[in-house]
Write a protein that holds these residues in place. Structure first.
Motif, PDB file in Angstrom:
ATOM      1  N   LYS A  53       1.399   0.727  -4.444  1.00 30.59           N
ATOM      2  CA  LYS A  53       0.356   1.438  -5.180  1.00 30.59           C
ATOM      3  C   LYS A  53       1.045   2.340  -6.198  1.00 30.59           C
ATOM      4  O   LYS A  53       1.562   3.406  -5.863  1.00 30.59           O
ATOM      5  CB  LYS A  53      -0.512   2.277  -4.230  1.00 30.59           C
ATOM      6  CG  LYS A  53      -1.197   1.453  -3.155  1.00 30.59           C
ATOM      7  CD  LYS A  53      -2.212   0.511  -3.744  1.00 30.59           C
ATOM      8  CE  LYS A  53      -2.962  -0.215  -2.647  1.00 30.59           C
ATOM      9  NZ  LYS A  53      -3.917  -1.163  -3.163  1.00 30.59           N
ATOM     10  N   ASP A 104       0.789  -1.233   0.000  1.00 34.70           N
ATOM     11  CA  ASP A 104       0.000   0.000   0.000  1.00 34.70           C
ATOM     12  C   ASP A 104       0.826   1.291   0.000  1.00 34.70           C
ATOM     13  O   ASP A 104       0.272   2.371   0.196  1.00 34.70           O
ATOM     14  CB  ASP A 104      -0.993   0.007   1.169  1.00 34.70           C
ATOM     15  CG  ASP A 104      -2.029  -1.093   1.030  1.00 34.70           C
ATOM     16  OD1 ASP A 104      -2.371  -1.451  -0.118  1.00 34.70           O
ATOM     17  OD2 ASP A 104      -2.502  -1.599   2.063  1.00 34.70           O
ATOM     18  N   GLY A 115       3.894  -3.156  -8.373  1.00 35.39           N
ATOM     19  CA  GLY A 115       2.449  -3.265  -8.170  1.00 35.39           C
ATOM     20  C   GLY A 115       2.040  -4.655  -7.721  1.00 35.39           C
ATOM     21  O   GLY A 115       1.248  -4.816  -6.796  1.00 35.39           O
ATOM     22  N   VAL A 118      -3.033  -0.017  -8.585  1.00 36.42           N
ATOM     23  CA  VAL A 118      -2.145  -1.143  -8.850  1.00 36.42           C
ATOM     24  C   VAL A 118      -2.428  -1.599 -10.281  1.00 36.42           C
ATOM     25  O   VAL A 118      -3.579  -1.799 -10.656  1.00 36.42           O
ATOM     26  CB  VAL A 118      -2.417  -2.303  -7.860  1.00 36.42           C
ATOM     27  CG1 VAL A 118      -1.565  -3.510  -8.208  1.00 36.42           C
ATOM     28  CG2 VAL A 118      -2.164  -1.856  -6.448  1.00 36.42           C
TER      29      VAL A 118
END
Length: 183
Positions: free
Chosen positions: A139, A107, A134, A181
């Motif tokens: 992210k 994240d 990703g 992503v």
């Protein structure tokens, strides 16, 4: 205003790396409220091996994971080796992606930039690194694309316009609210 910490992982271990020089130039003129750090010791991180991961992970791995975990944003700054991501950077992504689903990169907003001696500036490596970051849980800020074609015999870190483009990429990464992503 709180400080935003951007951790740069440089895909070249070479002492005279043009990518490292560029991010060092960006460090020197980081926007107010932004700290750009360079992850050190990537050359000491062993190739990923699940047998040595977990509580017994090597110190270099623990240090890398801690650097990434403590960063607000991650910036991959990389050349292109044989049309793809340099092994040192792919290996770093493998380590920071684990444990699966809870790695240090999970994240984190990430972006990929860099320069290479070829006419396309490392686009293939940058695309591969975006994909890998990703999949690893980062992210990816898709609208940050900077693949600077490097002219032989020049030093892009000494070119104010080039450094400004890389500084702008850092500013966009810091400002990114919505990240996706890649599929």
């Amino acid at each position: 205003m709180s400080e935003t910490k951007v951790l740069a992982l440089v895909g070249s271990l070479r002492a005279d790396s043009i990518n490292r020089k560029l991010i060092e130039a960006v460090q020197a003129q980081a926007p107010e409220g932004v700290t750009v750090e360079i992850a050190e010791g990537l050359g000491n991180v062993p190739f990923y091996n699940e047998d040595i991961d977990g509580d017994a992970a090597p110190a270099a791995v623990a240090a890398l994971r801690e650097q990434v975990a403590n960063a607000d944003r991650v910036l991959f700054v990389t050349p292109e080796y044989n049309g793809s991501t340099p092994a040192v950077l792919a290996n770093a992504i493998d380590w920071i992606s684990r444990p699966f689903g809870a790695g240090a990169i999970k994240d984190k907003p990430v972006a990929v930039v860099g320069t290479a001696v070829g006419q396309y500036g490392g686009q293939w490596a940058h695309n591969d690194t975006r994909k890998s970051a990703g999949v690893a849980g980062g992210k990816v800020v898709e609208d940050i694309e900077l693949s600077h074609a490097y002219a032989w015999g020049s030093d892009p870190s000494q070119d104010a316009e080039t450094v400004a483009k890389f500084s702008d990429a850092v500013a966009k990464l810091v400002a990114a609210d919505e990240v996706v992503v890649p599929a």
